[in-house]
Design a protein around this motif. Structure first.
Motif, PDB file in Angstrom:
ATOM      1  N   ARG A  51       0.789  -1.227   0.000  1.00 52.97           N
ATOM      2  CA  ARG A  51       0.000   0.000   0.000  1.00 52.97           C
ATOM      3  C   ARG A  51       0.827   1.285   0.000  1.00 52.97           C
ATOM      4  NH1 ARG A  51      -5.070   0.075  -1.180  1.00 52.97           N
ATOM      5  NH2 ARG A  51      -5.433   1.713   0.311  1.00 52.97           N
ATOM      6  N   LEU A  52       2.052   1.240   0.505  1.00 45.82           N
ATOM      7  CA  LEU A  52       2.832   2.465   0.614  1.00 45.82           C
ATOM      8  C   LEU A  52       4.021   2.469  -0.338  1.00 45.82           C
ATOM      9  CD1 LEU A  52       3.116   5.150   2.140  1.00 45.82           C
ATOM     10  CD2 LEU A  52       4.510   3.946   3.800  1.00 45.82           C
ATOM     11  N   ALA A  53       4.954   1.555  -0.131  1.00 51.05           N
ATOM     12  CA  ALA A  53       6.180   1.571  -0.942  1.00 51.05           C
ATOM     13  C   ALA A  53       5.888   1.227  -2.397  1.00 51.05           C
ATOM     14  CB  ALA A  53       7.209   0.605  -0.364  1.00 51.05           C
ATOM     15  N   GLY A  54       5.128   0.190  -2.629  1.00 52.10           N
ATOM     16  CA  GLY A  54       4.853  -0.229  -3.999  1.00 52.10           C
ATOM     17  C   GLY A  54       3.892   0.673  -4.735  1.00 52.10           C
ATOM     18  N   ALA A  55       2.927   1.211  -4.029  1.00 49.69           N
ATOM     19  CA  ALA A  55       1.912   2.041  -4.683  1.00 49.69           C
ATOM     20  C   ALA A  55       2.458   3.405  -5.097  1.00 49.69           C
ATOM     21  CB  ALA A  55       0.716   2.227  -3.760  1.00 49.69           C
ATOM     22  N   HIS A  56       3.476   3.888  -4.398  1.00 54.33           N
ATOM     23  CA  HIS A  56       3.993   5.233  -4.680  1.00 54.33           C
ATOM     24  C   HIS A  56       5.408   5.208  -5.241  1.00 54.33           C
ATOM     25  CE1 HIS A  56       0.481   6.895  -2.766  1.00 54.33           C
ATOM     26  NE2 HIS A  56       0.692   6.113  -1.719  1.00 54.33           N
ATOM     27  N   ALA A  57       5.826   4.078  -5.768  1.00 55.19           N
ATOM     28  CA  ALA A  57       7.174   3.979  -6.337  1.00 55.19           C
ATOM     29  C   ALA A  57       7.298   4.932  -7.519  1.00 55.19           C
ATOM     30  CB  ALA A  57       7.462   2.554  -6.786  1.00 55.19           C
ATOM     31  N   GLY A  58       8.398   5.645  -7.545  1.00 54.56           N
ATOM     32  CA  GLY A  58       8.584   6.623  -8.612  1.00 54.56           C
ATOM     33  C   GLY A  58       9.984   6.583  -9.179  1.00 54.56           C
ATOM     34  N   PRO A  59      10.264   7.460 -10.090  1.00 56.18           N
ATOM     35  CA  PRO A  59      11.558   7.454 -10.751  1.00 56.18           C
ATOM     36  C   PRO A  59      12.694   8.013  -9.891  1.00 56.18           C
ATOM     37  CG  PRO A  59      10.225   9.245 -11.588  1.00 56.18           C
ATOM     38  CD  PRO A  59       9.360   8.454 -10.653  1.00 56.18           C
ATOM     39  N   SER A  60      12.369   8.736  -8.842  1.00 56.24           N
ATOM     40  CA  SER A  60      13.389   9.381  -8.030  1.00 56.24           C
ATOM     41  C   SER A  60      13.933   8.417  -6.976  1.00 56.24           C
ATOM     42  CB  SER A  60      12.802  10.618  -7.346  1.00 56.24           C
ATOM     43  OG  SER A  60      13.681  11.111  -6.380  1.00 56.24           O
ATOM     44  N   LEU A  61      15.248   8.323  -6.892  1.00 53.01           N
ATOM     45  CA  LEU A  61      15.877   7.472  -5.887  1.00 53.01           C
ATOM     46  C   LEU A  61      15.635   8.034  -4.489  1.00 53.01           C
ATOM     47  CD1 LEU A  61      17.622   4.952  -5.512  1.00 53.01           C
ATOM     48  CD2 LEU A  61      19.625   6.419  -5.637  1.00 53.01           C
ATOM     49  N   ARG A  62      15.656   9.329  -4.356  1.00 50.74           N
ATOM     50  CA  ARG A  62      15.425   9.971  -3.052  1.00 50.74           C
ATOM     51  C   ARG A  62      14.015   9.671  -2.556  1.00 50.74           C
ATOM     52  NH1 ARG A  62      16.833  16.072  -2.974  1.00 50.74           N
ATOM     53  NH2 ARG A  62      18.865  15.105  -3.275  1.00 50.74           N
ATOM     54  N   ARG A  63      13.036   9.752  -3.443  1.00 47.49           N
ATOM     55  CA  ARG A  63      11.656   9.464  -3.060  1.00 47.49           C
ATOM     56  C   ARG A  63      11.476   7.991  -2.689  1.00 47.49           C
ATOM     57  NH1 ARG A  63       6.325  11.291  -3.676  1.00 47.49           N
ATOM     58  NH2 ARG A  63       4.855   9.643  -4.237  1.00 47.49           N
ATOM     59  N   SER A  64      12.118   7.121  -3.444  1.00 51.66           N
ATOM     60  CA  SER A  64      12.027   5.688  -3.137  1.00 51.66           C
ATOM     61  C   SER A  64      12.662   5.371  -1.792  1.00 51.66           C
ATOM     62  CB  SER A  64      12.693   4.870  -4.233  1.00 51.66           C
ATOM     63  OG  SER A  64      12.010   5.012  -5.442  1.00 51.66           O
ATOM     64  N   PHE A  65      13.778   6.027  -1.486  1.00 47.42           N
ATOM     65  CA  PHE A  65      14.426   5.812  -0.194  1.00 47.42           C
ATOM     66  C   PHE A  65      13.529   6.314   0.932  1.00 47.42           C
ATOM     67  CE2 PHE A  65      17.233   7.217   3.261  1.00 47.42           C
ATOM     68  CZ  PHE A  65      17.851   6.010   3.556  1.00 47.42           C
ATOM     69  N   ALA A  66      12.953   7.490   0.764  1.00 48.97           N
ATOM     70  CA  ALA A  66      12.067   8.039   1.791  1.00 48.97           C
ATOM     71  C   ALA A  66      10.849   7.140   1.998  1.00 48.97           C
ATOM     72  CB  ALA A  66      11.630   9.448   1.414  1.00 48.97           C
ATOM     73  N   LEU A  67      10.304   6.593   0.927  1.00 51.23           N
ATOM     74  CA  LEU A  67       9.167   5.678   1.045  1.00 51.23           C
ATOM     75  C   LEU A  67       9.559   4.391   1.763  1.00 51.23           C
ATOM     76  CD1 LEU A  67       7.419   6.075  -2.413  1.00 51.23           C
ATOM     77  CD2 LEU A  67       6.429   6.559  -0.179  1.00 51.23           C
ATOM     78  N   SER A  68      10.755   3.898   1.505  1.00 45.50           N
ATOM     79  CA  SER A  68      11.212   2.679   2.181  1.00 45.50           C
ATOM     80  C   SER A  68      11.415   2.924   3.670  1.00 45.50           C
ATOM     81  CB  SER A  68      12.505   2.177   1.550  1.00 45.50           C
ATOM     82  OG  SER A  68      12.271   1.713   0.251  1.00 45.50           O
ATOM     83  N   VAL A  69      12.000   4.063   4.016  1.00 47.32           N
ATOM     84  CA  VAL A  69      12.174   4.399   5.437  1.00 47.32           C
ATOM     85  C   VAL A  69      10.819   4.546   6.116  1.00 47.32           C
ATOM     86  CG1 VAL A  69      13.001   6.177   7.030  1.00 47.32           C
ATOM     87  CG2 VAL A  69      14.451   5.436   5.146  1.00 47.32           C
TER      88      VAL A  69
END
Length: 146
Positions: A51-69
């Motif tokens: 619901r969070l990490a997979g649904a909002h995955a984007g092209p930005s590495l910074r955004r992906s890291f923030a979503l994973s945290v």
């Protein structure tokens, strides 16, 4: 709608939660059985990974890291809340509380108690590796499998 990023997020964070809980079991007090700690951690990993990490995955590495945290943090807080709520419920059945308000307010104290037990080097190592692996693979799946 199912996507590759949601699937990768659910799998990676499920494994991260289950492994972190399994490694943290030796840090529990002797009278405390692990019970549903590992399956519950795995289920919160599936939920927040999807619901969070997979649904909002984007092209930005910074955004992906923030979503994973954020995913790992919410996994941990949710698991602590559910375990503390279950412990408060067990204590209320044994009539250790004077009233329902005392049982509800004790959940925060129990979260701190169980959270202090979760502060171990190996647990944080697993969670950190889960964040890094989740960042890379969920971002990759979000970009290439979409």
């Amino acid at each position: 709608m199912p996507t590759g990023a949601k699937l990768f997020g659910a799998i990676i964070f499920c494994l991260t939660g289950a492994l972190a809980a399994w490694i943290g079991i030796p840090g529990l007090p002797d009278e405390r059985a692990p019970g549903v700690l590992v399956p519950l951690s795995a289920l919160t990993g599936i939920w927040f990974g999807w619901r969070l990490a997979g649904a909002h995955a984007g092209p930005s590495l910074r955004r992906s890291f923030a979503l994973s945290v954020r995913t790992v943090t919410l996994m941990m807080l949710t698991t602590l809340f559910l375990i503390a709520g279950e412990e408060a419920y067990q204590r209320s059945i044994k009539l250790r509380y004077d009233g329902p308000i005392e049982a509800v307010t004790d959940i925060a104290n129990l979260m701190l108690f169980f959270g202090a037990m979760a502060i171990q080097g190996p647990v944080f190592t697993v969670l950190g590796l889960g964040v890094l692996i989740g960042t890379v693979f969920v971002r990759w799946a979000g970009r290439s499998l979409a």
